[in-house]
Motif scaffolding. Sequence first.
Motif, PDB file in Angstrom:
ATOM      1  N   ASP A 195       0.813  -1.216   0.000  1.00 32.62           N
ATOM      2  CA  ASP A 195       0.000   0.000   0.000  1.00 32.62           C
ATOM      3  C   ASP A 195       0.848   1.267   0.000  1.00 32.62           C
ATOM      4  OD1 ASP A 195       1.009  -0.007   2.557  1.00 32.62           O
ATOM      5  OD2 ASP A 195      -0.931  -0.177   3.565  1.00 32.62           O
ATOM      6  N   ARG A 196       2.129   1.113  -0.242  1.00 31.28           N
ATOM      7  CA  ARG A 196       3.013   2.286  -0.300  1.00 31.28           C
ATOM      8  C   ARG A 196       2.961   2.966  -1.650  1.00 31.28           C
ATOM      9  NH1 ARG A 196       8.356  -0.830   1.468  1.00 31.28           N
ATOM     10  NH2 ARG A 196       7.505  -2.186  -0.170  1.00 31.28           N
ATOM     11  N   VAL A 197       2.274   2.332  -2.627  1.00 31.05           N
ATOM     12  CA  VAL A 197       2.148   2.910  -3.957  1.00 31.05           C
ATOM     13  C   VAL A 197       0.686   2.983  -4.351  1.00 31.05           C
ATOM     14  CG1 VAL A 197       4.411   2.037  -4.651  1.00 31.05           C
ATOM     15  CG2 VAL A 197       2.365   0.704  -5.159  1.00 31.05           C
ATOM     16  N   THR A 198       0.398   3.826  -5.315  1.00 26.76           N
ATOM     17  CA  THR A 198      -0.951   3.963  -5.859  1.00 26.76           C
ATOM     18  C   THR A 198      -0.860   3.920  -7.378  1.00 26.76           C
ATOM     19  OG1 THR A 198      -0.815   6.386  -5.946  1.00 26.76           O
ATOM     20  CG2 THR A 198      -1.658   5.394  -3.903  1.00 26.76           C
ATOM     21  N   GLY A 199      -2.025   3.794  -8.006  1.00 24.52           N
ATOM     22  CA  GLY A 199      -2.085   3.883  -9.467  1.00 24.52           C
ATOM     23  C   GLY A 199      -1.247   2.852 -10.191  1.00 24.52           C
ATOM     24  N   VAL A 200      -1.201   1.633  -9.657  1.00 22.71           N
ATOM     25  CA  VAL A 200      -0.385   0.598 -10.292  1.00 22.71           C
ATOM     26  C   VAL A 200      -0.968   0.222 -11.653  1.00 22.71           C
ATOM     27  CG1 VAL A 200       0.498  -1.758 -10.126  1.00 22.71           C
ATOM     28  CG2 VAL A 200       0.353  -0.322  -8.071  1.00 22.71           C
ATOM     29  N   GLU A 201      -0.148   0.260 -12.673  1.00 24.77           N
ATOM     30  CA  GLU A 201      -0.535  -0.210 -13.994  1.00 24.77           C
ATOM     31  C   GLU A 201       0.446  -1.294 -14.411  1.00 24.77           C
ATOM     32  OE1 GLU A 201      -0.948   2.850 -16.874  1.00 24.77           O
ATOM     33  OE2 GLU A 201      -2.287   4.081 -15.637  1.00 24.77           O
ATOM     34  N   ALA A 202      -0.085  -2.422 -14.825  1.00 26.55           N
ATOM     35  CA  ALA A 202       0.771  -3.546 -15.219  1.00 26.55           C
ATOM     36  C   ALA A 202       0.236  -4.155 -16.499  1.00 26.55           C
ATOM     37  CB  ALA A 202       0.817  -4.597 -14.107  1.00 26.55           C
ATOM     38  N   ARG A 203       1.103  -4.339 -17.441  1.00 25.52           N
ATOM     39  CA  ARG A 203       0.682  -4.978 -18.683  1.00 25.52           C
ATOM     40  C   ARG A 203       1.817  -5.821 -19.246  1.00 25.52           C
ATOM     41  NH1 ARG A 203       1.113   0.542 -19.835  1.00 25.52           N
ATOM     42  NH2 ARG A 203       2.593   1.124 -21.491  1.00 25.52           N
ATOM     43  N   ARG A 204       1.419  -6.931 -19.841  1.00 24.79           N
ATOM     44  CA  ARG A 204       2.386  -7.819 -20.486  1.00 24.79           C
ATOM     45  C   ARG A 204       2.584  -7.369 -21.921  1.00 24.79           C
ATOM     46  NH1 ARG A 204       2.564 -13.739 -18.273  1.00 24.79           N
ATOM     47  NH2 ARG A 204       1.989 -13.406 -16.100  1.00 24.79           N
ATOM     48  N   GLN A 205       3.847  -7.264 -22.278  1.00 22.32           N
ATOM     49  CA  GLN A 205       4.212  -6.889 -23.634  1.00 22.32           C
ATOM     50  C   GLN A 205       5.323  -7.834 -24.091  1.00 22.32           C
ATOM     51  OE1 GLN A 205       3.219  -2.116 -23.127  1.00 22.32           O
ATOM     52  NE2 GLN A 205       5.300  -2.722 -23.562  1.00 22.32           N
ATOM     53  N   ALA A 206       5.760  -7.666 -25.316  1.00 22.35           N
ATOM     54  CA  ALA A 206       6.820  -8.533 -25.831  1.00 22.35           C
ATOM     55  C   ALA A 206       7.782  -7.713 -26.667  1.00 22.35           C
ATOM     56  CB  ALA A 206       6.247  -9.679 -26.659  1.00 22.35           C
ATOM     57  N   ILE A 207       9.037  -8.097 -26.593  1.00 23.35           N
ATOM     58  CA  ILE A 207      10.056  -7.517 -27.448  1.00 23.35           C
ATOM     59  C   ILE A 207      10.362  -8.515 -28.559  1.00 23.35           C
ATOM     60  CG2 ILE A 207      11.891  -8.397 -25.931  1.00 23.35           C
ATOM     61  CD1 ILE A 207      13.584  -5.997 -26.787  1.00 23.35           C
ATOM     62  N   ARG A 208      10.466  -8.009 -29.766  1.00 24.91           N
ATOM     63  CA  ARG A 208      10.760  -8.857 -30.916  1.00 24.91           C
ATOM     64  C   ARG A 208      12.272  -8.973 -31.072  1.00 24.91           C
ATOM     65  NH1 ARG A 208       8.037 -10.864 -35.316  1.00 24.91           N
ATOM     66  NH2 ARG A 208       9.187 -11.043 -37.283  1.00 24.91           N
ATOM     67  N   VAL A 209      12.775 -10.187 -31.104  1.00 26.77           N
ATOM     68  CA  VAL A 209      14.211 -10.449 -31.202  1.00 26.77           C
ATOM     69  C   VAL A 209      14.473 -11.134 -32.537  1.00 26.77           C
ATOM     70  CG1 VAL A 209      16.160 -11.698 -30.201  1.00 26.77           C
ATOM     71  CG2 VAL A 209      14.456 -10.625 -28.706  1.00 26.77           C
ATOM     72  N   GLU A 210      15.313 -10.499 -33.359  1.00 25.43           N
ATOM     73  CA  GLU A 210      15.562 -11.009 -34.705  1.00 25.43           C
ATOM     74  C   GLU A 210      17.032 -11.338 -34.943  1.00 25.43           C
ATOM     75  OE1 GLU A 210      12.181  -8.967 -37.429  1.00 25.43           O
ATOM     76  OE2 GLU A 210      13.758  -7.591 -36.733  1.00 25.43           O
ATOM     77  N   LEU A 211      17.798 -11.521 -33.880  1.00 25.09           N
ATOM     78  CA  LEU A 211      19.229 -11.747 -34.009  1.00 25.09           C
ATOM     79  C   LEU A 211      19.585 -13.189 -34.382  1.00 25.09           C
ATOM     80  CD1 LEU A 211      22.078 -10.516 -33.655  1.00 25.09           C
ATOM     81  CD2 LEU A 211      21.962 -11.199 -31.240  1.00 25.09           C
ATOM     82  N   PHE A 212      18.710 -14.134 -34.030  1.00 21.96           N
ATOM     83  CA  PHE A 212      19.069 -15.551 -34.134  1.00 21.96           C
ATOM     84  C   PHE A 212      18.272 -16.237 -35.242  1.00 21.96           C
ATOM     85  CE2 PHE A 212      19.036 -14.239 -29.598  1.00 21.96           C
ATOM     86  CZ  PHE A 212      20.411 -14.089 -29.452  1.00 21.96           C
TER      87      PHE A 212
END
Length: 280
Positions: A195-212
Motif C-alpha cells: 500500500d506504499r504505492v498507488t495507481g499501479v498499472e501492469a501490462r504484459r508486452q513482448a520484445i521482438r528479437v531477430e538476431l538468431f
Amino acid sequence: MTDSADAREADRALKAKHRTMWALGDYPAVATRVVSALGPVLVEACGVKRGDRVLDIAAGSGNAAIPAALAGGDVVASDLTPELLDVGRREAAARGVELRWQEADAEALPFADGAFDTVMSCVGVMFAPHHQESADELVRVCRPGGTIGLVNWTPEGFIGQMFAAMKGYAPPPPPGAQPPPLWGREDHVRALLGDRVTGVEARRQAIRVELFERPEDFREFFKATYGPTIAVYRNIADDPEKTAALDRALDELADGALRDGAMEWEYLLVTARRGGAAPA
C-alpha cells in the motif's frame, strides 16, 4: 561469530558471487544487440522529462539510464557490477550524454529517502536475491508522488522459460533467495510494493528479437555473453552428459520460439506512484 555477523558475511559472499556472475561474458552485447528496445519503452512509460531526478537500479551498462538522460533526466545509474558501469560510461560518452555511475547494492542503496522523482529498473532489480528488501529500497528512495517503473521477464515468457530450463543444472540457490522471474508476475510485484504505492498499472508486452536464425545461434550467443547462462554451464563443465542435455534443452526452447527468424520475448511493464503527499 554471532548470528547477525554470520548473516552479514553470508550476504557479502552472495553479493560477491552475483557481482562475479554478471561480469562474466559480455552482458553489454545482450543489452545492445538483443534487448536495446526495452530501455526506451521503460523511460517513456515513466514519463521522464527534463530535470527529473532519475535512479536506474541494477542499470548494467545503461540500457535504460542512457535513454533517460537523453530525455533530459538528471540520472544516476547504479549497479552491483563495476565492469558493467565502465562500459556504460564509455557508451554514454560516445552518445554525448552525461550521467552519474555508482556501484550500489539494490538491497541497500546509498541514497537518501525520497531522493528521486523516478526510480526504475529494466530487467535488473529482478535478479537481486531478496525481493522484499529490493522493493523496500526502490520505494524508499522515490519521493512521495514520484514514479516507480519496472520491466521484468515473466515466468511464462521466453527468458523465464530459459531460467526454468537451466534450473536443474544450476547449483542450489542460497537460503532465502527467490527466483528472478517472480518479478514478472503482477501479483508478486503488487505484494512487494504493497500500500506504499498507488495507481499501479501492469501490462504484459513482448520484445521482438531477430538476431538468431537458428536455435543453436541463440544457445551459443547466450553461452558466450550472458552471465547466468555461463555460470550454469561452468557448474556442469565436468559432466559432458549434462552439458549436452542443457544444450538440447536450450535448443528445443529456442526452436519452439523461432518463427521466420524472430522470437517474441514477453515481459511485464509496471508503473506506479509512490504514496504520500507530493510536494506542492
